[in-house]
Design an enzyme around this catalytic site. Structure first.
Site, mmCIF file in Angstrom:
data_model
loop_
_atom_site.group_PDB
_atom_site.id
_atom_site.type_symbol
_atom_site.label_atom_id
_atom_site.label_comp_id
_atom_site.label_asym_id
_atom_site.label_seq_id
_atom_site.Cartn_x
_atom_site.Cartn_y
_atom_site.Cartn_z
ATOM 1 N N GLY A 15 31.805 75.898 29.640
ATOM 2 C CA GLY A 15 31.747 76.926 30.677
ATOM 3 C C GLY A 15 31.176 76.396 31.972
ATOM 4 C CB THR A 26 24.188 78.828 31.384
ATOM 5 O OG1 THR A 26 24.334 79.204 30.020
ATOM 6 C CG2 THR A 26 24.005 80.068 32.244
ATOM 7 C CG ASN A 69 33.615 78.914 28.027
ATOM 8 O OD1 ASN A 69 34.151 77.910 27.547
ATOM 9 N ND2 ASN A 69 32.295 79.036 28.136
ATOM 10 C CG ASP A 121 24.060 90.388 25.335
ATOM 11 O OD1 ASP A 121 24.853 89.749 24.604
ATOM 12 O OD2 ASP A 121 22.956 90.797 24.936
ATOM 13 C CG LEU A 122 30.550 88.335 26.126
ATOM 14 C CD1 LEU A 122 31.118 86.934 25.877
ATOM 15 C CD2 LEU A 122 31.646 89.275 26.603
ATOM 16 C CE1 TYR A 142 29.959 86.444 8.800
ATOM 17 C CE2 TYR A 142 28.240 84.996 7.924
ATOM 18 C CZ TYR A 142 29.068 85.390 8.971
ATOM 19 O OH TYR A 142 29.003 84.732 10.191
ATOM 20 N N GLY A 180 27.749 73.432 28.660
ATOM 21 C CA GLY A 180 28.956 72.999 27.971
ATOM 22 C C GLY A 180 30.234 73.184 28.759
#
Length: 313
Positions: free
Chosen positions: A37, A33, A110, A83-84, A185, A35
């Site tokens: 991609g 949607t 991507n 949704d990854l 982290y 950039g």
């Protein structure tokens, strides 16, 4: 196909595809949607491919589809929810896609997140590793049969292109603790290991005995997109420190069409068939770090990824 000798860091997508007719090819682009991609989807559609926009925001994909059609009236595009960060969504998208159509020629992995605060996907994986690698791993595995069918239809190997990053150089994938259960982290280490994982998945795909699907990993270059939405001034300072061995890296910003060019080159140029599994940058073969290209590590990551995702439905 275009003459690859004239391509380089300033090449744009339309240069790559100037002599390319993708009529009859079906391509899927994740994170389409905005950039890189969005530009990848536009350029492939302009060259004649049917393009599937695999996105979280269907409304945004509809706006993009209409914008591309305004520029390229014959463009054929459709949107599919993906949704990854939720493997249930990934598997639902695979099921829908394979039910609608039996073939796919180009898969562009991507979508990504970068330098996020510590968090988890729906399935409990650390956010950057979960989205950037595991989500795409499940998607790629699920679409492998469709890619083989696409190759049979055209008589040419299908392509899987996964967008990695030069950020992989400093950070191997920690297969003993990929989700930061034991180590503290570090957003930079997390992003870097996810980009190493992208290359390792590519190496593992290329090592498979069937030759009907080829895989490539690409470094698009530095480009101003909303991928950097989580970055602070302190993060930019740290990026400069991490890239100190290549001081010009952050000063040489690419346009979006230039940053997407290596992806579409990897997806379409026939001359790359002899380089299955390669890491590419600036529309040319590039050198990835040894920790991201080791075949044994690639196999181990593949096995770990299967193990981590197998029981997540």
């Amino acid at each position: 196909m275009g003459n690859t000798s004239r391509f380089g860091a300033t090449t744009v997508t339309d240069d790559v595809l100037a002599d390319t007719d993708l009529t009859g090819h079906v391509a899927l682009v994740t994170g389409a949607t905005s950039g890189l991609g969005a530009e990848t989807a536009r350029s492939l559609a302009a060259a004649g491919a049917e393009v599937i926009l695999a996105v979280r925001d269907i409304a945004a994909a509809t706006v993009l589809r209409d914008r591309i059609r305004d520029r390229h009236p014959h463009a054929v595009l459709e949107a599919v929810h993906l949704d990854l960060a939720d493997l249930g969504s990934v598997r639902a998208a695979v099921h829908l896609l394979t039910a609608r159509r039996q073939r796919l020629n180009i898969l562009i992995n991507n979508a990504a997140v970068m330098y996020t605060p510590f968090g988890h996907t729906t399935d409990g994986f650390e956010l950057q590793f979960g989205i950037n690698h595991l989500g795409h791993f499940v998607l790629t595995s699920g679409l492998r049969a469709a890619l083989s069918a696409g190759a049979q239809r055209t008589g040419h190997p299908s392509r899987i292109v996964t967008v990695s990053s030069a950020a992989h150089h400093r950070y191997p994938a920690d297969l003993g603790d990929p989700n930061f259960h034991r180590r503290g982290y570090d957003k930079f280490a997390s992003y870097g290991q996810s980009k190493s994982a992208n290359i390792l998945m590519t190496v593992a795909l290329a090592a498979r005995p069937t030759g009907d699907v080829h895989a490539f990993a690409v470094h698009p270059g530095v480009c101003a997109t909303n991928l950097a939405r989580h970055m602070s001034r302190a993060d930019l300072t740290e990026m400069r420190r991490l890239s100190s061995r290549d001081p010009g890296l952050l000063r040489t910003l690419k346009s979006v069409p230039a940053a997407a060019a290596t992806t579409v080159w990897a997806a379409t140029d026939a001359r790359l068939s002899a380089l299955n599994g390669a890491y590419l940058a600036d529309c040319a073969p590039a050198q990835a770090s040894a920790h991201a290209t080791d075949l044994d590590t690639a196999g181990a990551l593949w096995g770990l990824s299967e193990q981590l995702t197998a029981h997540r439905r």
